[in-house]
Scaffold this motif. Structure first.
Motif, PDB file in Angstrom:
ATOM      1  N   TRP A  98       9.970  -5.622   7.297  1.00 54.25           N
ATOM      2  CA  TRP A  98      10.363  -4.566   6.354  1.00 54.25           C
ATOM      3  C   TRP A  98      10.006  -4.926   4.917  1.00 54.25           C
ATOM      4  O   TRP A  98       9.747  -4.034   4.091  1.00 54.25           O
ATOM      5  N   GLY A 156       2.278   5.164   3.876  1.00 54.09           N
ATOM      6  CA  GLY A 156       3.725   4.964   3.925  1.00 54.09           C
ATOM      7  C   GLY A 156       4.284   5.262   5.302  1.00 54.09           C
ATOM      8  O   GLY A 156       5.126   4.514   5.813  1.00 54.09           O
ATOM      9  N   ALA A 194       5.790   0.238  -0.641  1.00 53.98           N
ATOM     10  CA  ALA A 194       6.403   1.543  -0.917  1.00 53.98           C
ATOM     11  C   ALA A 194       6.922   1.621  -2.341  1.00 53.98           C
ATOM     12  O   ALA A 194       6.782   2.654  -3.010  1.00 53.98           O
ATOM     13  N   ILE A 230      -3.527  -2.032   8.174  1.00 54.98           N
ATOM     14  CA  ILE A 230      -2.660  -1.179   9.005  1.00 54.98           C
ATOM     15  C   ILE A 230      -3.340  -0.872  10.335  1.00 54.98           C
ATOM     16  O   ILE A 230      -2.692  -0.876  11.396  1.00 54.98           O
ATOM     17  N   LEU A 277       3.282   2.348   7.612  1.00 58.11           N
ATOM     18  CA  LEU A 277       4.039   1.119   7.354  1.00 58.11           C
ATOM     19  C   LEU A 277       5.481   1.238   7.848  1.00 58.11           C
ATOM     20  O   LEU A 277       6.010   0.320   8.487  1.00 58.11           O
ATOM     21  N   ILE A 278       6.113   2.373   7.551  1.00 57.52           N
ATOM     22  CA  ILE A 278       7.498   2.573   8.003  1.00 57.52           C
ATOM     23  C   ILE A 278       7.561   2.603   9.528  1.00 57.52           C
ATOM     24  O   ILE A 278       8.451   2.001  10.144  1.00 57.52           O
ATOM     25  N   THR A 303       6.678  -3.472   3.904  1.00 57.85           N
ATOM     26  CA  THR A 303       6.760  -2.023   3.689  1.00 57.85           C
ATOM     27  C   THR A 303       7.460  -1.701   2.376  1.00 57.85           C
ATOM     28  O   THR A 303       7.015  -0.814   1.627  1.00 57.85           O
ATOM     29  N   SER A 342       7.254  -0.859  10.892  1.00 57.33           N
ATOM     30  CA  SER A 342       8.477  -1.637  10.658  1.00 57.33           C
ATOM     31  C   SER A 342       9.598  -1.207  11.593  1.00 57.33           C
ATOM     32  O   SER A 342      10.360  -2.042  12.096  1.00 57.33           O
TER      33      SER A 342
END
Length: 212
Positions: free
Chosen positions: A119, A105, A126, A162, A108-109, A122, A112
């Motif tokens: 987004w 998480g 999420a 990722i 990914l955030i 993500t 973004s």
């Protein structure tokens, strides 16, 4: 000579029952769980490395990727140690996936925020991960649902995708990165639905057991 004297009528000695050792309780603070906690501790370290400068410095992106890789490897090592040495605990079953979700998480955030990943990707991942975590606590009284093979494959593809987005690779690699990310998104949704079904079944079994 009477039968009593011969001992023919004497009661037979009861066979001795073997004394079974009492099952030993696995300590919560074992090497497998400590590795899980170390993965959580590496999350802020990874984020700091990712956002140094403008977030696109080649050296710091490589450092961030290395930290992410080390943290990801602990996921496989702690599970292997827990199974090999009998260190599986309810705490580990809950903390391990939470540590995975915190790491992926955060990555990914971060990607973004830096504009390297849309987004919507993500948010889809999420939403699934948060939903599954809430389901774990919803059925915790009935039991702990272990990770399925599909869930493990989902985690592996997420980590690989990722990693490709984190690395400062040429633009041509984006095709490969997006292909693997697409697989990760599909597995994320499918395994999320499967987890909902298993959680509902476990909850229903628990209610039937209480009512019987």
């Amino acid at each position: 000579m009477s039968p009593a004297a011969t001992g023919d009528d004497a009661p037979a000695a009861e066979p001795t029952r073997p004394v079974l050792p009492e099952p030993t309780q696995v300590p919560v603070l074992n090497i497998a769980n400590l590795l899980t906690l170390s993965r959580l501790a590496l999350v802020p370290v990874f984020l700091v490395a990712l956002f140094v400068g403008d977030g696109h410095d080649t050296t710091w992106r490589l450092i961030a990727t290395a930290v992410f890789g080390v943290a990801s490897v602990t996921d496989h090592v702690d599970g292997w140690l827990a199974r090999k040495h009998g260190l599986i605990t309810d705490f580990g079953k809950i903390a391990d996936p939470i540590a995975d979700k915190a790491l992926t998480g955060a990555a990914l955030i971060g990607l973004s925020v830096l504009g390297d990943l849309p987004w919507w990707v993500t948010l889809v991942i999420a939403a699934r991960e948060i939903g599954v975590t809430l389901l774990r606590f919803w059925v915790i009284r009935q039991g702990v649902i272990p990770a399925s093979p599909g869930g493990k494959l989902k985690t592996l593809t997420q980590i690989l995708a990722i990693t490709l987005f984190l690395l400062p690779l040429p633009a041509g690699w984006l095709v490969v990165a997006w292909t693997i990310m697409g697989m990760a998104i599909a597995l994320t949704v499918v395994t999320g639905v499967d987890y909902v079904i298993r959680a509902v079944r476990l909850r229903a079994m628990g209610k039937r057991a209480v009512g019987s």
